[in-house]
Design a protein around this motif. Structure first.
Motif, PDB file in Angstrom:
ATOM      1  N   ARG A  79       0.812  -1.219   0.000  1.00  0.00           N
ATOM      2  CA  ARG A  79       0.000   0.000   0.000  1.00  0.00           C
ATOM      3  C   ARG A  79       0.845   1.269   0.000  1.00  0.00           C
ATOM      4  N   ASN A  80       1.919   1.282   0.819  1.00  0.00           N
ATOM      5  CA  ASN A  80       2.745   2.486   0.941  1.00  0.00           C
ATOM      6  C   ASN A  80       3.978   2.443   0.058  1.00  0.00           C
ATOM      7  N   MET A  81       4.028   1.495  -0.867  1.00  0.00           N
ATOM      8  CA  MET A  81       5.230   1.331  -1.690  1.00  0.00           C
ATOM      9  C   MET A  81       4.871   1.294  -3.175  1.00  0.00           C
ATOM     10  N   PRO A  82       4.439   2.441  -3.710  1.00  0.00           N
ATOM     11  CA  PRO A  82       3.979   2.437  -5.104  1.00  0.00           C
ATOM     12  C   PRO A  82       5.056   2.044  -6.107  1.00  0.00           C
ATOM     13  N   THR A  83       6.310   2.360  -5.805  1.00  0.00           N
ATOM     14  CA  THR A  83       7.386   2.030  -6.753  1.00  0.00           C
ATOM     15  C   THR A  83       7.634   0.527  -6.785  1.00  0.00           C
ATOM     16  N   VAL A  84       7.643  -0.089  -5.589  1.00  0.00           N
ATOM     17  CA  VAL A  84       7.830  -1.549  -5.527  1.00  0.00           C
ATOM     18  C   VAL A  84       6.665  -2.239  -6.233  1.00  0.00           C
ATOM     19  N   ARG A  85       5.454  -1.726  -5.975  1.00  0.00           N
ATOM     20  CA  ARG A  85       4.265  -2.334  -6.590  1.00  0.00           C
ATOM     21  C   ARG A  85       4.375  -2.311  -8.114  1.00  0.00           C
ATOM     22  N   SER A  86       4.810  -1.173  -8.627  1.00  0.00           N
ATOM     23  CA  SER A  86       4.931  -1.020 -10.066  1.00  0.00           C
ATOM     24  C   SER A  86       6.034  -1.948 -10.617  1.00  0.00           C
ATOM     25  N   TRP A  87       7.166  -2.017  -9.930  1.00  0.00           N
ATOM     26  CA  TRP A  87       8.292  -2.855 -10.344  1.00  0.00           C
ATOM     27  C   TRP A  87       7.884  -4.329 -10.400  1.00  0.00           C
ATOM     28  N   LEU A  88       7.114  -4.747  -9.395  1.00  0.00           N
ATOM     29  CA  LEU A  88       6.772  -6.174  -9.293  1.00  0.00           C
ATOM     30  C   LEU A  88       5.670  -6.599 -10.269  1.00  0.00           C
ATOM     31  N   GLN A  89       5.181  -5.648 -11.057  1.00  0.00           N
ATOM     32  CA  GLN A  89       4.277  -6.047 -12.148  1.00  0.00           C
ATOM     33  C   GLN A  89       4.984  -6.986 -13.125  1.00  0.00           C
ATOM     34  N   HIS A  90       6.322  -6.885 -13.150  1.00  0.00           N
ATOM     35  CA  HIS A  90       7.092  -7.783 -14.017  1.00  0.00           C
ATOM     36  C   HIS A  90       7.066  -9.231 -13.522  1.00  0.00           C
ATOM     37  N   SER A  91       6.545  -9.424 -12.302  1.00  0.00           N
ATOM     38  CA  SER A  91       6.428 -10.789 -11.763  1.00  0.00           C
ATOM     39  C   SER A  91       4.989 -11.296 -11.804  1.00  0.00           C
ATOM     40  N   GLU A  92       4.079 -10.437 -12.253  1.00  0.00           N
ATOM     41  CA  GLU A  92       2.648 -10.766 -12.286  1.00  0.00           C
ATOM     42  C   GLU A  92       2.383 -12.035 -13.096  1.00  0.00           C
ATOM     43  N   VAL A  93       3.130 -12.188 -14.182  1.00  0.00           N
ATOM     44  CA  VAL A  93       2.956 -13.356 -15.042  1.00  0.00           C
ATOM     45  C   VAL A  93       3.150 -14.649 -14.247  1.00  0.00           C
ATOM     46  N   ALA A  94       4.151 -14.656 -13.362  1.00  0.00           N
ATOM     47  CA  ALA A  94       4.422 -15.861 -12.563  1.00  0.00           C
ATOM     48  C   ALA A  94       3.256 -16.152 -11.622  1.00  0.00           C
ATOM     49  N   LYS A  95       2.694 -15.096 -11.059  1.00  0.00           N
ATOM     50  CA  LYS A  95       1.579 -15.260 -10.131  1.00  0.00           C
ATOM     51  C   LYS A  95       0.376 -15.908 -10.841  1.00  0.00           C
ATOM     52  N   ILE A  96       0.097 -15.439 -12.042  1.00  0.00           N
ATOM     53  CA  ILE A  96      -1.055 -15.974 -12.772  1.00  0.00           C
ATOM     54  C   ILE A  96      -0.812 -17.425 -13.178  1.00  0.00           C
ATOM     55  N   VAL A  97       0.419 -17.723 -13.595  1.00  0.00           N
ATOM     56  CA  VAL A  97       0.756 -19.121 -13.949  1.00  0.00           C
ATOM     57  C   VAL A  97       0.522 -20.026 -12.742  1.00  0.00           C
ATOM     58  N   VAL A  98       0.943 -19.579 -11.549  1.00  0.00           N
ATOM     59  CA  VAL A  98       0.783 -20.396 -10.336  1.00  0.00           C
ATOM     60  C   VAL A  98      -0.704 -20.526  -9.979  1.00  0.00           C
ATOM     61  N   GLU A  99      -1.401 -19.380  -9.974  1.00  0.00           N
ATOM     62  CA  GLU A  99      -2.827 -19.389  -9.588  1.00  0.00           C
ATOM     63  C   GLU A  99      -3.646 -20.328 -10.471  1.00  0.00           C
ATOM     64  N   GLU A 100      -3.326 -20.337 -11.763  1.00  0.00           N
ATOM     65  CA  GLU A 100      -4.157 -21.100 -12.686  1.00  0.00           C
ATOM     66  C   GLU A 100      -3.728 -22.550 -12.854  1.00  0.00           C
ATOM     67  N   ASN A 101      -2.513 -22.881 -12.364  1.00  0.00           N
ATOM     68  CA  ASN A 101      -2.007 -24.232 -12.639  1.00  0.00           C
ATOM     69  C   ASN A 101      -1.556 -25.042 -11.437  1.00  0.00           C
ATOM     70  N   CYS A 102      -1.134 -24.357 -10.361  1.00  0.00           N
ATOM     71  CA  CYS A 102      -0.539 -25.106  -9.256  1.00  0.00           C
ATOM     72  C   CYS A 102      -1.613 -25.591  -8.282  1.00  0.00           C
ATOM     73  N   LYS A 103      -1.509 -26.877  -7.966  1.00  0.00           N
ATOM     74  CA  LYS A 103      -2.385 -27.369  -6.902  1.00  0.00           C
ATOM     75  C   LYS A 103      -1.599 -27.280  -5.608  1.00  0.00           C
ATOM     76  N   CYS A 104      -1.215 -26.061  -5.268  1.00  0.00           N
ATOM     77  CA  CYS A 104      -0.324 -25.829  -4.134  1.00  0.00           C
ATOM     78  C   CYS A 104      -1.054 -26.114  -2.823  1.00  0.00           C
ATOM     79  N   ASP A 105      -0.267 -26.627  -1.869  1.00  0.00           N
ATOM     80  CA  ASP A 105      -0.826 -26.990  -0.579  1.00  0.00           C
ATOM     81  C   ASP A 105      -0.207 -26.087   0.495  1.00  0.00           C
ATOM     82  N   GLY A 106      -0.868 -24.971   0.789  1.00  0.00           N
ATOM     83  CA  GLY A 106      -0.368 -24.091   1.847  1.00  0.00           C
ATOM     84  C   GLY A 106       0.512 -22.973   1.322  1.00  0.00           C
TER      85      GLY A 106
END
Ligand code: ZN
Length: 229
Positions: free
Chosen positions: A126-153
């Motif tokens: 919330r208080n780190m707009p620059t970090v938030r913007s930078w980490l958009q480059h990792s968004e792709v990984a998050k979506i790949v995990v959310e849609e494919n990983c049957k992660c446990d915990g």
């Protein structure tokens, strides 16, 4: 939380200065020849892109000497895709590949990564707009995990995300023309690693098999695509 006012001779900085003094007076004389050799040129063996996290020390975990690794660090070991951001990472890649002619580029993520935790829980930013913007480059990984990983915990999800982030950044790396061209002719090798702080183990990505495996026993898992020229 109120900020603690620092004394002018704050302990932390004096420890750092003492460390420098030890280096200058004890360590340097033992390796003077190496430093004299390095004074006017560098020919690093590899470029090492990793997180800014203080617990990840590339030279320590690879037992490298000054001059061996061309290191670039940032929050989340991110490589922005070519053209989106002409910043420090892209500049360092181009310099390493074109001017220094490095043969290897390693992208190294790590366990317990704060950046990866923030990707999973963006409300922390919330208080780190620059970090938030930078980490958009990792968004792709998050979506790949959310849609494919049957992660446990949470721990499992964080581990898989950390690996997927390395895979995503390897993909971004290959969009840089200097990298793409040398990958196409087969004289540049790229590696995707994840370092575990607690156990010191490193796992590397094998593009052919689509999996991470421990390095050190058997052939090194490689992330380099097949050359075409
Ligand atoms: Zn990190």
């Amino acid at each position: 939380m109120p900020y603690k006012k620092l004394k002018s001779t704050d302990d932390a900085i004096m420890q750092i200065v003492d460390g420098y003094r030890h280096f200058h007076e004890e360590v340097y004389p033992q390796q003077e020849e190496l430093f004299k050799k390095l004074a006017f040129e560098q020919t690093p063996k590899a470029m090492f892109i990793t997180c800014a996290d203080s617990r990840v020390v590339p030279e320590l975990i690879t037992q490298s000497s000054p001059g061996d690794l061309f290191v670039t660090r940032n929050v989340g070991n991110v490589v922005p895709p070519y053209g989106q951001m002409l910043g420090g990472v892209s500049t360092a890649i181009e310099y390493a590949v074109v001017a220094l002619g490095v043969k290897h580029i390693i992208i190294c993520g790590h366990s317990d990564c704060g950046a990866m935790k923030a990707v999973l829980n963006p409300e922390q930013l919330r208080n780190m707009p620059t970090v938030r913007s930078w980490l958009q480059h990792s968004e792709v990984a998050k979506i790949v995990v959310e849609e494919n990983c049957k992660c446990d915990g949470h721990r499992d999800t964080l581990g898989v995300l950390t690996e997927e982030n390395v895979v995503a950044q390897l993909g971004h790396l290959a969009t840089h023309p200097s990298v793409a061209s040398r990958l196409a002719r087969g004289d540049l090798f790229i590696h995707g690693w994840v370092y575990d702080i607690e156990t010191s183990q490193i796992r590397a990505y094998d593009t052919e098999k689509g999996e991470f495996r421990r390095i050190g026993d058997g052939p090194l898992p490689m992330a380099t695509p097949k050359p075409r020229y």
